[in-house]
Design an enzyme around this catalytic site. Structure first.
Site, PDB file in Angstrom:
ATOM      1  N   THR A  40      12.596  24.707  23.003  1.00 15.67           N
ATOM      2  CA  THR A  40      12.126  25.986  23.566  1.00 15.67           C
ATOM      3  C   THR A  40      12.797  27.177  22.885  1.00 15.67           C
ATOM      4  OG1 THR A  40      11.823  24.898  25.704  1.00 15.67           O
ATOM      5  CG2 THR A  40      11.920  27.306  25.711  1.00 15.67           C
TER       6      THR A  40
ATOM      7  N   LYS B  41       1.101  31.787  20.807  1.00 18.65           N
ATOM      8  CA  LYS B  41       1.401  32.844  21.781  1.00 18.65           C
ATOM      9  C   LYS B  41       1.248  34.238  21.158  1.00 18.65           C
ATOM     10  CE  LYS B  41       4.432  29.958  24.588  1.00 18.65           C
ATOM     11  NZ  LYS B  41       5.743  29.870  25.286  1.00 18.65           N
TER      12      LYS B  41
ATOM     13  N   GLU C  14      -4.386  21.524  31.413  1.00 16.59           N
ATOM     14  CA  GLU C  14      -4.317  22.743  30.609  1.00 16.59           C
ATOM     15  C   GLU C  14      -5.544  22.879  29.698  1.00 16.59           C
ATOM     16  OE1 GLU C  14      -0.441  22.650  28.747  1.00 16.59           O
ATOM     17  OE2 GLU C  14       0.576  22.891  30.667  1.00 16.59           O
TER      18      GLU C  14
ATOM     19  N   PHE D 180      12.686  33.987  34.872  1.00 19.27           N
ATOM     20  CA  PHE D 180      11.971  34.555  33.722  1.00 19.27           C
ATOM     21  C   PHE D 180      10.460  34.645  33.934  1.00 19.27           C
ATOM     22  CE2 PHE D 180      12.633  29.971  32.831  1.00 19.27           C
ATOM     23  CZ  PHE D 180      11.318  29.545  32.665  1.00 19.27           C
TER      24      PHE D 180
ATOM     25  N   ARG E  76       5.192  18.016  20.683  1.00 19.58           N
ATOM     26  CA  ARG E  76       6.473  18.547  21.150  1.00 19.58           C
ATOM     27  C   ARG E  76       7.551  18.368  20.081  1.00 19.58           C
ATOM     28  NH1 ARG E  76       6.351  20.576  26.106  1.00 19.58           N
ATOM     29  NH2 ARG E  76       8.554  20.345  26.578  1.00 19.58           N
TER      30      ARG E  76
ATOM     31  N   ARG F 109       8.793  26.293  15.900  1.00 17.07           N
ATOM     32  CA  ARG F 109       9.618  27.344  16.504  1.00 17.07           C
ATOM     33  C   ARG F 109      10.763  27.766  15.594  1.00 17.07           C
ATOM     34  NH1 ARG F 109       9.150  24.816  22.530  1.00 17.07           N
ATOM     35  NH2 ARG F 109       7.419  26.110  23.283  1.00 17.07           N
TER      36      ARG F 109
ATOM     37  N   ASN G 171       8.450  32.506  21.863  1.00 16.87           N
ATOM     38  CA  ASN G 171       8.728  31.308  21.065  1.00 16.87           C
ATOM     39  C   ASN G 171       7.493  30.728  20.365  1.00 16.87           C
ATOM     40  OD1 ASN G 171       7.545  30.232  23.306  1.00 16.87           O
ATOM     41  ND2 ASN G 171       9.180  28.777  23.783  1.00 16.87           N
TER      42      ASN G 171
HETATM   43  P1  CMP Z   1       6.615  27.150  27.104  1.00 13.76           P
HETATM   44  O1  CMP Z   1       6.849  25.873  26.383  1.00 13.76           O
HETATM   45  O2  CMP Z   1       5.286  27.788  26.964  1.00 13.76           O
HETATM   46  O3  CMP Z   1       6.926  26.950  28.675  1.00 13.76           O
HETATM   47  C1  CMP Z   1       7.418  27.961  29.506  1.00 13.76           C
HETATM   48  C2  CMP Z   1       7.799  29.196  28.756  1.00 13.76           C
HETATM   49  O4  CMP Z   1       8.690  30.042  29.453  1.00 13.76           O
HETATM   50  C3  CMP Z   1       8.558  28.814  27.490  1.00 13.76           C
HETATM   51  O5  CMP Z   1       7.714  28.204  26.581  1.00 13.76           O
HETATM   52  C4  CMP Z   1       9.152  30.154  27.112  1.00 13.76           C
HETATM   53  O6  CMP Z   1       8.189  31.030  26.519  1.00 13.76           O
HETATM   54  C5  CMP Z   1       9.507  30.676  28.486  1.00 13.76           C
HETATM   55  N1  CMP Z   1      10.907  30.385  28.835  1.00 13.76           N
HETATM   56  C6  CMP Z   1      11.436  29.198  29.103  1.00 13.76           C
HETATM   57  N2  CMP Z   1      12.745  29.321  29.402  1.00 13.76           N
HETATM   58  C7  CMP Z   1      13.025  30.622  29.325  1.00 13.76           C
HETATM   59  C8  CMP Z   1      14.196  31.389  29.523  1.00 13.76           C
HETATM   60  N3  CMP Z   1      15.356  30.815  29.887  1.00 13.76           N
HETATM   61  N4  CMP Z   1      14.119  32.719  29.355  1.00 13.76           N
HETATM   62  C9  CMP Z   1      12.950  33.273  29.018  1.00 13.76           C
HETATM   63  N5  CMP Z   1      11.789  32.610  28.808  1.00 13.76           N
HETATM   64  C10 CMP Z   1      11.830  31.288  28.954  1.00 13.76           C
END
Ligand code: CMP
Length: 142
Positions: free
Chosen positions: A93, A11, A128, A59, A87, A104, A114
């Protein structure tokens, strides 16, 4: 592709901080092989479409803004049981909840910033991968 491929994105936070090389090395060390890769700066439409599943989440707007804030690096990775393996390798996350030694935990800044995305199913890995790459861009294993 099912089973042996997944889609990841380094990212904009991690890419801008010069962590792409370390993250790729970390994943290669764990047996992932890069089968396709590109560097690109997502448009609002691209980021919005990629994360459309989160459209109703609070978000979403912030996520799209973050994902369009600078270049990122989508990649197709190959490994047995690739979706689950990646994963596990990237961790939760929220980096504060991620296990020690995960991407992460090592490289992410926050729950939003993240460092890395990973597909959550074989079906989404296929969708994807096709979002970023043509089939001819993916180097088949020999
Ligand atoms: P990703 O695994 O790419 O999938 C969705 C993305 O949304 C996640 O990683 C984070 O970058 C973002 N995300 C998920 N939950 C939250 C949250 N509670 N607040 C802000 N960003 C989030």
């Amino acid at each position: 592709m099912a089973g042996t491929y997944t889609l990841t994105i380094i990212k904009p936070d991690a890419f801008a901080a010069g962590k792409a090389g370390k993250i790729i090395a970390h994943l290669e060390q764990q047996g992932f092989r890069v089968r396709a890769a590109r560097v690109m700066h997502l448009s609002q439409d691209q980021a919005g479409e990629f994360y459309a599943v989160h459209r109703e989440r609070p978000f979403y707007g912030s996520l799209v803004k973050f994902m369009t804030s600078g270049p990122c690096m989508p990649m197709v990775l190959e490994k047995d049981n690739a979706v689950a393996a990646l994963r596990t390798a990237i961790g939760a996350t929220d980096p504060a909840q991620a296990d020690a030694g995960t991407v992460r935990k090592l490289y992410a800044e926050s729950k939003e910033r993240n460092a890395i995305h990973a597909s959550d199913s074989d079906e989404n890995a296929e969708r994807e991968a096709r979002f970023f790459f043509a089939e001819s861009d993916v180097i088949a294993a020999r």
